[in-house]
Motif scaffolding. Structure first.
Motif, PDB file in Angstrom:
ATOM      1  N   GLU A 137      11.250  21.215  54.065  1.00 26.75           N
ATOM      2  CA  GLU A 137      10.613  22.480  53.027  1.00 26.75           C
ATOM      3  C   GLU A 137      11.270  22.699  51.903  1.00 26.75           C
ATOM      4  OE1 GLU A 137      12.719  25.688  55.337  1.00 26.75           O
ATOM      5  OE2 GLU A 137      11.474  25.675  57.128  1.00 26.75           O
ATOM      6  N   ARG A 138      11.746  21.511  52.017  1.00 22.80           N
ATOM      7  CA  ARG A 138      12.051  21.027  50.374  1.00 22.80           C
ATOM      8  C   ARG A 138      11.883  21.123  49.099  1.00 22.80           C
ATOM      9  NH1 ARG A 138      17.167  16.746  50.125  1.00 22.80           N
ATOM     10  NH2 ARG A 138      18.725  18.028  51.814  1.00 22.80           N
ATOM     11  N   SER A 139      11.909  21.620  48.111  1.00 27.42           N
ATOM     12  CA  SER A 139      10.490  21.382  46.625  1.00 27.42           C
ATOM     13  C   SER A 139      11.246  21.261  46.016  1.00 27.42           C
ATOM     14  CB  SER A 139      10.771  23.396  46.119  1.00 27.42           C
ATOM     15  OG  SER A 139      10.177  23.743  45.359  1.00 27.42           O
ATOM     16  N   ILE A 140      10.084  20.073  45.283  1.00 29.34           N
ATOM     17  CA  ILE A 140      10.100  19.902  44.597  1.00 29.34           C
ATOM     18  C   ILE A 140      10.437  20.440  42.599  1.00 29.34           C
ATOM     19  CG2 ILE A 140       8.702  18.205  42.009  1.00 29.34           C
ATOM     20  CD1 ILE A 140       7.196  17.230  44.798  1.00 29.34           C
ATOM     21  N   GLU A 141       9.832  21.930  42.592  1.00 25.64           N
ATOM     22  CA  GLU A 141      10.276  22.843  41.445  1.00 25.64           C
ATOM     23  C   GLU A 141      11.312  23.269  41.707  1.00 25.64           C
ATOM     24  OE1 GLU A 141       8.415  22.649  39.180  1.00 25.64           O
ATOM     25  OE2 GLU A 141       6.929  21.374  39.394  1.00 25.64           O
ATOM     26  N   PRO A 142      12.411  23.017  39.910  1.00 29.72           N
ATOM     27  CA  PRO A 142      13.546  23.534  40.440  1.00 29.72           C
ATOM     28  C   PRO A 142      13.944  25.611  40.143  1.00 29.72           C
ATOM     29  CG  PRO A 142      13.892  22.144  38.696  1.00 29.72           C
ATOM     30  CD  PRO A 142      12.060  21.815  39.347  1.00 29.72           C
ATOM     31  N   LYS A 143      12.544  25.825  41.095  1.00 29.99           N
ATOM     32  CA  LYS A 143      12.448  27.184  40.408  1.00 29.99           C
ATOM     33  C   LYS A 143      13.717  27.890  41.510  1.00 29.99           C
ATOM     34  CE  LYS A 143       8.026  27.084  39.075  1.00 29.99           C
ATOM     35  NZ  LYS A 143       6.889  27.617  38.981  1.00 29.99           N
ATOM     36  N   PHE A 144      14.763  29.050  41.132  1.00 29.50           N
ATOM     37  CA  PHE A 144      15.513  29.724  42.185  1.00 29.50           C
ATOM     38  C   PHE A 144      15.194  30.173  42.934  1.00 29.50           C
ATOM     39  CE2 PHE A 144      17.979  30.176  37.305  1.00 29.50           C
ATOM     40  CZ  PHE A 144      19.035  29.223  37.823  1.00 29.50           C
ATOM     41  N   HIS A 145      13.812  30.759  42.878  1.00 28.79           N
ATOM     42  CA  HIS A 145      13.096  31.493  44.497  1.00 28.79           C
ATOM     43  C   HIS A 145      12.663  30.103  45.576  1.00 28.79           C
ATOM     44  CE1 HIS A 145       9.075  30.413  42.017  1.00 28.79           C
ATOM     45  NE2 HIS A 145       9.089  30.314  43.424  1.00 28.79           N
ATOM     46  N   ASN A 146      12.803  29.126  44.967  1.00 29.03           N
ATOM     47  CA  ASN A 146      12.307  27.969  45.676  1.00 29.03           C
ATOM     48  C   ASN A 146      13.899  27.807  46.073  1.00 29.03           C
ATOM     49  OD1 ASN A 146       9.798  27.723  45.511  1.00 29.03           O
ATOM     50  ND2 ASN A 146       9.480  26.825  43.973  1.00 29.03           N
ATOM     51  N   ILE A 147      14.466  27.622  45.884  1.00 28.63           N
ATOM     52  CA  ILE A 147      16.052  26.782  45.767  1.00 28.63           C
ATOM     53  C   ILE A 147      16.843  28.210  46.344  1.00 28.63           C
ATOM     54  CG2 ILE A 147      18.102  26.235  44.623  1.00 28.63           C
ATOM     55  CD1 ILE A 147      17.718  25.566  42.337  1.00 28.63           C
ATOM     56  N   PHE A 148      16.621  29.055  46.645  1.00 29.66           N
ATOM     57  CA  PHE A 148      17.478  29.876  47.536  1.00 29.66           C
ATOM     58  C   PHE A 148      16.757  30.702  48.485  1.00 29.66           C
ATOM     59  CE2 PHE A 148      19.895  30.016  43.167  1.00 29.66           C
ATOM     60  CZ  PHE A 148      20.746  29.228  44.142  1.00 29.66           C
ATOM     61  N   SER A 149      15.524  30.212  48.617  1.00 34.23           N
ATOM     62  CA  SER A 149      14.388  30.941  49.607  1.00 34.23           C
ATOM     63  C   SER A 149      15.005  31.074  51.048  1.00 34.23           C
ATOM     64  CB  SER A 149      12.850  30.094  49.308  1.00 34.23           C
ATOM     65  OG  SER A 149      13.638  29.010  49.737  1.00 34.23           O
ATOM     66  N   ARG A 150      16.030  29.740  51.397  1.00 31.59           N
ATOM     67  CA  ARG A 150      16.710  29.905  52.529  1.00 31.59           C
ATOM     68  C   ARG A 150      17.698  31.006  52.527  1.00 31.59           C
ATOM     69  NH1 ARG A 150      17.930  24.875  55.043  1.00 31.59           N
ATOM     70  NH2 ARG A 150      16.520  25.557  56.976  1.00 31.59           N
ATOM     71  N   VAL A 151      18.128  30.947  51.627  1.00 34.93           N
ATOM     72  CA  VAL A 151      19.770  32.032  53.039  1.00 34.93           C
ATOM     73  C   VAL A 151      19.128  32.992  52.995  1.00 34.93           C
ATOM     74  CG1 VAL A 151      21.175  33.478  50.992  1.00 34.93           C
ATOM     75  CG2 VAL A 151      20.756  30.696  49.852  1.00 34.93           C
ATOM     76  N   PHE A 152      18.383  33.947  52.946  1.00 35.97           N
ATOM     77  CA  PHE A 152      17.801  35.181  53.267  1.00 35.97           C
ATOM     78  C   PHE A 152      17.077  34.846  54.873  1.00 35.97           C
ATOM     79  CE2 PHE A 152      18.493  36.538  49.307  1.00 35.97           C
ATOM     80  CZ  PHE A 152      19.468  36.809  49.197  1.00 35.97           C
ATOM     81  N   ARG A 153      17.163  33.264  55.418  1.00 36.70           N
ATOM     82  CA  ARG A 153      16.486  32.892  57.172  1.00 36.70           C
ATOM     83  C   ARG A 153      17.676  33.472  58.058  1.00 36.70           C
ATOM     84  NH1 ARG A 153      11.558  28.615  54.501  1.00 36.70           N
ATOM     85  NH2 ARG A 153      10.853  30.119  53.195  1.00 36.70           N
ATOM     86  N   LYS A 154      16.671  33.007  59.069  1.00 37.88           N
ATOM     87  CA  LYS A 154      17.560  33.341  59.944  1.00 37.88           C
ATOM     88  C   LYS A 154      17.549  31.388  60.349  1.00 37.88           C
ATOM     89  CE  LYS A 154      17.683  34.285  64.927  1.00 37.88           C
ATOM     90  NZ  LYS A 154      17.636  34.728  66.079  1.00 37.88           N
ATOM     91  N   HIS A 155      18.962  31.115  60.682  1.00 37.86           N
ATOM     92  CA  HIS A 155      18.969  29.381  60.961  1.00 37.86           C
ATOM     93  C   HIS A 155      20.009  29.658  62.368  1.00 37.86           C
ATOM     94  CE1 HIS A 155      18.372  28.241  56.558  1.00 37.86           C
ATOM     95  NE2 HIS A 155      19.202  29.731  56.249  1.00 37.86           N
ATOM     96  N   SER A 156      19.530  28.422  62.984  1.00 44.17           N
ATOM     97  CA  SER A 156      20.371  28.420  64.242  1.00 44.17           C
ATOM     98  C   SER A 156      21.565  27.570  63.723  1.00 44.17           C
ATOM     99  CB  SER A 156      19.366  27.354  64.952  1.00 44.17           C
ATOM    100  OG  SER A 156      19.824  25.813  64.481  1.00 44.17           O
ATOM    101  N   GLU A 157      22.213  27.576  64.668  1.00 46.16           N
ATOM    102  CA  GLU A 157      24.050  27.166  64.741  1.00 46.16           C
ATOM    103  C   GLU A 157      23.951  25.456  64.426  1.00 46.16           C
ATOM    104  OE1 GLU A 157      28.439  27.104  67.326  1.00 46.16           O
ATOM    105  OE2 GLU A 157      26.415  28.506  68.283  1.00 46.16           O
ATOM    106  N   LEU A 158      22.753  25.016  65.637  1.00 48.87           N
ATOM    107  CA  LEU A 158      22.568  23.028  65.390  1.00 48.87           C
ATOM    108  C   LEU A 158      22.709  22.814  63.497  1.00 48.87           C
ATOM    109  CD1 LEU A 158      20.991  22.160  68.527  1.00 48.87           C
ATOM    110  CD2 LEU A 158      23.097  22.780  67.917  1.00 48.87           C
ATOM    111  N   GLU A 159      21.691  23.615  63.150  1.00 45.56           N
ATOM    112  CA  GLU A 159      21.448  23.252  61.889  1.00 45.56           C
ATOM    113  C   GLU A 159      22.840  23.630  60.626  1.00 45.56           C
ATOM    114  OE1 GLU A 159      17.901  24.925  59.603  1.00 45.56           O
ATOM    115  OE2 GLU A 159      17.757  26.312  61.380  1.00 45.56           O
ATOM    116  N   ALA A 160      23.511  24.844  60.823  1.00 41.74           N
ATOM    117  CA  ALA A 160      25.176  24.384  60.723  1.00 41.74           C
ATOM    118  C   ALA A 160      26.070  23.321  60.730  1.00 41.74           C
ATOM    119  CB  ALA A 160      25.401  26.039  60.679  1.00 41.74           C
ATOM    120  N   GLU A 161      25.615  23.128  62.228  1.00 37.57           N
ATOM    121  CA  GLU A 161      26.641  22.201  62.721  1.00 37.57           C
ATOM    122  C   GLU A 161      26.038  20.777  61.834  1.00 37.57           C
ATOM    123  OE1 GLU A 161      26.106  22.223  66.350  1.00 37.57           O
ATOM    124  OE2 GLU A 161      27.582  23.495  66.944  1.00 37.57           O
TER     125      GLU A 161
END
Length: 352
Positions: free
Chosen positions: A51-75
């Motif tokens: 899901e990474r983006s090539i373009e350094p746009k704010f809506h791309n860089i921070f697009s995963r902040v408001f998504r749901k993430h599993s505990e394993l992703e944090a681990e």
């Protein structure tokens, strides 16, 4: 591929469920038993990398902040930097990462601070005061540090070592600054403050980078941010305690809140810039004292000193608009160096 345990739909080819960690295939080969650890790290990281983006746009860089993430992703984020989980340079993605954990850390810290604040303000229990000062001082600097942690694409620095840099780098840089101030005695003004404090942090960052032989620009950003976070948090805690001892309880909270709001554009960002500039100069070469006099390093260090001096200058109307402008200016340079760091990874991959 659905997991038989939790019925989670996994991408084809994974050996472990990304949700519960259930192993799909028995490994009959003579591979090291730690291969589970490696596979866990590799496959949990698969989707975020896609899901990474090539373009350094704010809506791309921070697009995963408001998504749901599993505990394993944090681990997964907290187990990088070991001999088993540090990827080869050929496996590192040079596209812009999408950090998200830093926002969770900030929210958790905010809730904990609110709990301590409630204990003091509504129940009048002074046993909560140390928590107010400690959590309040570390909340924003540490959350900002987590952003740099997630942006460290090489993933070659273990989290326990980052904590070590926060604590030791923070206190040693403060002690070095105090020594410098003692030498200057009466010649203390915004310019000398900027020079002294940034030089003290730079010394610690360079010492850490040199000792561990970190060579990437993004490594310098992370290590510098760690030293800056420690410096900022310890300094804020000191100012907050002084406000408390002076009998001004209201100023205690004002100190913590105001310094917290502007912490991302202060010591954390400034030390991160210094660290990135030094790693950019050093690269794969052995440390040489002449490196700190090279233009690529000096121009960033001088910029940081100037921003710091302006930050402390008692200009009428400087706060909060001037500090906001200086914060934005600092982060523009931060993102420029992040871009340079990702470009550096791409160039190194071509050399492999």
């Amino acid at each position: 591929m659905k997991c038989p345990q939790c019925v989670y739909s996994n991408p084809d080819g994974v050996k472990f469920c990304l949700s519960c960690g259930e192993k799909f295939f028995k490994n009959n080969s003579s591979e090291d038993e730690n291969s589970f650890f490696y596979e866990f790290a590799h496959y949990v990281d698969m989707l975020p990398n896609i899901e990474r983006s090539i373009e350094p746009k704010f809506h791309n860089i921070f697009s995963r902040v408001f998504r749901k993430h599993s505990e394993l992703e944090a681990e997964r984020l907290f187990i990088v930097g070991t001999a088993l989980t540090t990827p080869k340079i050929s496996e590192v993605k040079e596209t812009w990462p999408k950090p998200w954990l830093f926002a969770r850390v900030f929210i958790i810290a905010l809730l904990i601070f609110a709990g301590f604040y409630t204990g003091v303000s509504y129940f009048g229990n002074w046993n909560f005061i140390p928590g107010v000062i400690i959590v309040g001082a570390f909340a924003v600097p540490f959350s900002t540090l987590m952003f740099f942690w997630e942006m460290n694409a090489p993933q070659n620095i273990a989290f326990y070592r980052v904590i070590y840099y926060v604590l030791t780098g923070g206190i040693l840089s403060m002690l070095a600054a105090i020594v410098f101030f003692d030498i200057l005695k009466n010649n203390i003004n915004p310019i000398t403050i900027g020079i002294v404090e940034e030089l003290a942090k730079a010394i610690m960052v360079i010492a850490f980078v040199r000792y561990r032989k970190y060579k990437y620009i993004l490594n310098g950003l992370l290590i510098g941010a760690a030293v800056g976070a420690g410096f900022a948090a310890f300094e804020t805690a000191g100012y907050a305690l002084r406000s408390l001892l002076s009998g001004d309880g209201a100023n205690l909270y004002n100190t913590i809140i105001i310094r917290g709001i502007f912490a991302p554009g202060g010591h954390v960002a400034w030390a991160a810039l210094t660290g990135a500039a030094f790693c950019r100069v050093q690269g794969d070469n052995r440390f040489n004292l002449s490196m700190i006099f090279r233009f690529k390093f000096l121009r960033v260090f001088i910029l940081v000193v100037v921003i710091h001096a302006l930050w402390d200058t008692p200009i009428q109307g400087m706060f909060p608009y001037g500090h906001t402008f200086l914060t934005i200016a600092s982060w523009i340079v931060v993102f420029l160096l992040i871009r340079a760091g990702l470009k550096e990874i791409g160039e190194r991959k071509l050399m492999v």
